[in-house]
Design a protein around this motif. Sequence first.
Motif, PDB file in Angstrom:
ATOM      1  N   ARG A   1       0.944   2.024  -5.144  1.00 15.66           N
ATOM      2  CA  ARG A   1       1.965   2.650  -6.006  1.00 15.66           C
ATOM      3  C   ARG A   1       2.748   1.589  -6.776  1.00 15.66           C
ATOM      4  O   ARG A   1       3.053   1.758  -7.952  1.00 15.66           O
ATOM      5  CB  ARG A   1       2.923   3.489  -5.169  1.00 15.66           C
ATOM      6  N   LEU A   2       3.112   0.511  -6.080  1.00 14.85           N
ATOM      7  CA  LEU A   2       3.875  -0.565  -6.729  1.00 14.85           C
ATOM      8  C   LEU A   2       3.069  -1.181  -7.864  1.00 14.85           C
ATOM      9  O   LEU A   2       3.597  -1.435  -8.957  1.00 14.85           O
ATOM     10  CB  LEU A   2       4.252  -1.632  -5.700  1.00 14.85           C
TER      11      LEU A   2
ATOM     12  N   ASN B   1       4.153  -1.171 -11.739  1.00 13.58           N
ATOM     13  CA  ASN B   1       4.180  -2.424 -12.513  1.00 13.58           C
ATOM     14  C   ASN B   1       3.275  -2.328 -13.735  1.00 13.58           C
ATOM     15  O   ASN B   1       3.625  -2.801 -14.817  1.00 13.58           O
ATOM     16  CB  ASN B   1       3.756  -3.607 -11.642  1.00 13.58           C
ATOM     17  N   ARG B   2       2.093  -1.714 -13.588  1.00  9.16           N
ATOM     18  CA  ARG B   2       1.183  -1.558 -14.719  1.00  9.16           C
ATOM     19  C   ARG B   2       1.820  -0.670 -15.781  1.00  9.16           C
ATOM     20  O   ARG B   2       1.748  -0.967 -16.987  1.00  9.16           O
ATOM     21  CB  ARG B   2      -0.138  -0.953 -14.235  1.00  9.16           C
TER      22      ARG B   2
ATOM     23  N   THR C   1       1.365   0.891   4.144  1.00  7.40           N
ATOM     24  CA  THR C   1       1.623  -0.321   3.355  1.00  7.40           C
ATOM     25  C   THR C   1       0.647  -0.410   2.184  1.00  7.40           C
ATOM     26  O   THR C   1       1.053  -0.741   1.050  1.00  7.40           O
ATOM     27  CB  THR C   1       1.496  -1.567   4.241  1.00  7.40           C
ATOM     28  N   GLU C   2      -0.611  -0.133   2.424  1.00  7.10           N
ATOM     29  CA  GLU C   2      -1.603  -0.162   1.344  1.00  7.10           C
ATOM     30  C   GLU C   2      -1.289   0.882   0.278  1.00  7.10           C
ATOM     31  O   GLU C   2      -1.409   0.615  -0.927  1.00  7.10           O
ATOM     32  CB  GLU C   2      -3.011   0.061   1.907  1.00  7.10           C
ATOM     33  N   THR C   3      -0.858   2.063   0.716  1.00  7.33           N
ATOM     34  CA  THR C   3      -0.498   3.124  -0.235  1.00  7.33           C
ATOM     35  C   THR C   3       0.698   2.697  -1.078  1.00  7.33           C
ATOM     36  O   THR C   3       0.699   2.855  -2.307  1.00  7.33           O
ATOM     37  CB  THR C   3      -0.174   4.424   0.530  1.00  7.33           C
ATOM     38  N   LEU C   4       1.733   2.162  -0.416  1.00  3.92           N
ATOM     39  CA  LEU C   4       2.921   1.699  -1.155  1.00  3.92           C
ATOM     40  C   LEU C   4       2.574   0.546  -2.100  1.00  3.92           C
ATOM     41  O   LEU C   4       3.105   0.460  -3.214  1.00  3.92           O
ATOM     42  CB  LEU C   4       4.022   1.296  -0.192  1.00  3.92           C
TER      43      LEU C   4
END
Length: 156
Positions: free
Chosen positions: A139-140, A144-145, A133-136
């Motif tokens: 990435r998200l 977004n950036r 979850t932290e990895t995803l």
Amino acid sequence: MVVGAFPIAKLLYLGVRQMSKPVANRIKAGARRSEFFKNYICLPPAQLYHWIEMRTKMRIMGFRGSTIKPLNEDAAAELGAELLGEAVVFLVGGGCMVLEYSRQAANSRRKEEELNETIISLQTQLAELSLTTETLDARLREVNRQLLSFPTPTTK
């Protein structure tokens, strides 16, 4: 069709306890026939039992200083053989109880170990899912950036 496990151990314990009674009767019969067994195994416990029993009865009735006559040899041999037979049945029953207790304790210990293994497995899976979850999430945020860094199209 699901059938529960038959408690074979309990059945065996019951069988052993039932077999101990005839064995005790044979021991009693042998004790009555053998002079050595009668004199050294049966008579001392029988005389001790008789002495304790009579002493207790006399004290309950209020007779303090009376002497207790020992049992005659035949009565003492009979009482000793009965005591020995009862002791055999009691020891076999007690042994069965100890074995059943240790079996139940082993089952309980095994179930507790399985539960602990399951808990550890679930904790490991939870840690892996948390890391995923932290990895995803990282990435998200990166996506977004990058989306925000693109220029916005203008309409003309």
